[in-house]
Design a protein around this motif. Structure first.
Motif, PDB file in Angstrom:
ATOM      1  N   UNK A 113       7.278  -1.022   2.247  1.00  0.00           N
ATOM      2  CA  UNK A 113       7.063   0.378   2.618  1.00  0.00           C
ATOM      3  C   UNK A 113       5.949   0.995   1.765  1.00  0.00           C
ATOM      4  N   UNK A 114       5.866   0.611   0.488  1.00  0.00           N
ATOM      5  CA  UNK A 114       4.816   1.128  -0.400  1.00  0.00           C
ATOM      6  C   UNK A 114       3.437   0.740   0.110  1.00  0.00           C
ATOM      7  N   UNK A 115       3.291  -0.518   0.515  1.00  0.00           N
ATOM      8  CA  UNK A 115       1.999  -0.986   1.019  1.00  0.00           C
ATOM      9  C   UNK A 115       1.698  -0.368   2.380  1.00  0.00           C
ATOM     10  N   UNK A 116       2.716  -0.258   3.248  1.00  0.00           N
ATOM     11  CA  UNK A 116       2.523   0.313   4.585  1.00  0.00           C
ATOM     12  C   UNK A 116       2.043   1.761   4.487  1.00  0.00           C
ATOM     13  N   UNK A 120      -3.522   0.279   2.848  1.00  0.00           N
ATOM     14  CA  UNK A 120      -4.433  -0.762   2.378  1.00  0.00           C
ATOM     15  C   UNK A 120      -4.144  -2.078   3.090  1.00  0.00           C
ATOM     16  N   UNK A 121      -5.193  -2.779   3.501  1.00  0.00           N
ATOM     17  CA  UNK A 121      -5.030  -4.038   4.215  1.00  0.00           C
ATOM     18  C   UNK A 121      -4.925  -5.240   3.280  1.00  0.00           C
ATOM     19  N   UNK A 135      -1.497  -9.002   2.170  1.00  0.00           N
ATOM     20  CA  UNK A 135      -2.492  -8.828   3.219  1.00  0.00           C
ATOM     21  C   UNK A 135      -1.737  -8.379   4.471  1.00  0.00           C
ATOM     22  N   UNK A 136      -2.276  -7.411   5.188  1.00  0.00           N
ATOM     23  CA  UNK A 136      -1.588  -6.871   6.368  1.00  0.00           C
ATOM     24  C   UNK A 136      -2.414  -7.101   7.624  1.00  0.00           C
ATOM     25  N   UNK A 144       2.332  -6.407  10.283  1.00  0.00           N
ATOM     26  CA  UNK A 144       2.962  -7.450   9.466  1.00  0.00           C
ATOM     27  C   UNK A 144       2.267  -7.522   8.116  1.00  0.00           C
ATOM     28  N   UNK A 145       3.060  -7.453   7.072  1.00  0.00           N
ATOM     29  CA  UNK A 145       2.531  -7.533   5.705  1.00  0.00           C
ATOM     30  C   UNK A 145       3.129  -8.759   5.036  1.00  0.00           C
TER      31      UNK A 145
END
Length: 415
Positions: A113-116, A120-121, A135-136, A144-145
């Protein structure tokens, strides 16, 4: 001087080895770091291309294309990774943690959730357990991460860095110790050459004094017989001039032979005032002005006779090259913090604008290119002054401001 050459040799050689080691170890670590990052990026791309999993369905040709023909497909199963999938509304709809056991599901959801939310990709995040590269990929309304534990991959790079630092520091210390041990032998030819040069100057000076004394005696006898003439006067002047040159050369050679002066705390202000007073009448008689600003009770760590000689050399040089009707200035004032005190001896010198100040302390250098004998001297005094200042652990320099040349000598005052 010889000790300074030795220390400089050790210093420069150590610096040269340090640069070589830094370049070599830095290059190895840099290449290792770059390859590790490339490996992490390639694994993340393969994971995204296969819906966040590594299994038997992976395109072997694509794997070899990214990792090289020598890469074994079985090696892909060594990596620790997990993935999280979100829908277009930001709701978590899938999680795969079957290839990692050290990270709980709650932490995986939190990291995903933090990355989403960051949008940031690509990047990296840290948790309590380890550091993860991610990497997303957004496809068909789903994001998808994939997260890859990069600590295992970076461990080899970190080990190379640690081993390189240990070996580099050990090599540098050992090399420096070896240099210290052999440096005396390395510079021995320089020591012998310098010693022979000083001995030659001293011996030649003493040998030249004998014929000069004879010539002077013969010249005086000739004057007693025929009286003074233009030729006998010229002979006497040249003999005296050559005698002063020999005495200066011997003094400079002896100064270099003395490895260490007996330094002590001296009343520098009092000695400088004494030297300035001795030149006062000479300067005023030649229609020049003398400006004096000497702070009292300043003491420095030096040798009394040597400091007096230093003052006399600078004052004599200033008076000698001062323009007619000009001003000779003497300043001896500490800075506001009492961390240093500077002796400034200056004289007006209109022709000094284009002078090469870097050569002023070389032996036999005179700014008067014509070597006009009207300016009596041999260019040795300032060289002797530089030697004295160096022996007193001070600094000497020269500058030119507003048609005035200044010689600056800096010391650390003793409180």
């Amino acid at each position: 001087m010889i000790q300074k050459i030795r220390y400089r040799f050790i210093y420069m050689s150590t610096i040269a080895l340090f640069i070589v080691l830094v370049t070599l170890i830095g290059s190895i670590v840099g290449v290792s770091y770059y390859r590790a990052k490339q490996q992490i990026n390639n694994v993340l791309i393969i994971l995204l291309q296969n819906n966040g999993k590594i299994n038997s369905q992976i395109n072997t040709q694509n794997v070899r294309k990214r990792f090289g023909p020598t890469f074994n497909q079985e090696s892909l199963y060594q990596y620790r990774y997990f993935s999280v999938t979100f829908n277009s509304k930001g709701e978590q709809i899938a999680m795969d943690n079957s290839h990692i056991v050290s990270v709980p599901s709650r932490t995986i959801s939190s990291l995903g959730r933090q990355v989403f939310k960051s949008g940031q990709k690509i990047g990296s995040v840290r948790s309590v357990v380890s550091s993860y590269a991610y990497k997303s990929l957004k496809k068909n309304g789903k994001t998808t991460i994939v997260f890859l534990d990069q600590s295992v991959i970076m461990e080899s790079t970190n080990n190379i860095m640690k081993i390189g630092l240990i070996l580099g520091m050990t090599s540098l210390v050992l090399f420096t110790l070896i240099l210290i041990a052999v440096s005396r032998r390395v510079i021995r030819p320089i020591v012998l050459a310098d010693k022979r040069q000083r001995e030659f100057v001293t011996n030649a000076g003493h040998e030249l004094k004998t014929p000069l004394s004879i010539i002077k005696a013969n010249n005086e006898l000739q004057e007693m017989i025929t009286g003074k003439t233009e030729w006998t006067t010229s002979n006497d002047q040249q003999v005296n001039r050559l005698t002063r040159l020999i005495n200066n050369l011997i003094s400079l050679a002896r100064m270099e032979e003395e490895q260490q002066l007996n330094l002590s705390v001296i009343e520098a202000s009092e000695i400088l005032e004494r030297a300035t007073n001795s030149f006062k009448s000479v300067i005023t008689q030649e229609n020049k002005k003398l400006s004096v600003n000497i702070s009292s009770d300043i003491r420095v760590f030096a040798e009394e006779n040597g400091f007096l000689e230093l003052c006399n050399i600078l004052l004599d040089n200033a008076n000698k090259y001062c323009d007619d009707g000009g001003t000779v200035s003497v300043t001896w004032v500490p800075d506001k913090k009492l961390k240093k005190v500077t002796l400034m001896v200056g004289n007006t010198y209109a022709k000094g604008k284009n002078s090469d100040y870097n050569k002023f302390f070389e032996r036999f250098y005179r700014d008067d290119k014509s070597r006009n004998s009207a300016k009596k001297g041999f260019g040795i005094g300032l060289s002797m002054a530089a030697r004295l200042v160096d022996a007193f652990n001070g600094k000497i320099g020269v500058s030119y401001q507003k048609e005035t040349i200044y010689f600056n000598v800096t010391f650390k005052p003793v409180r």
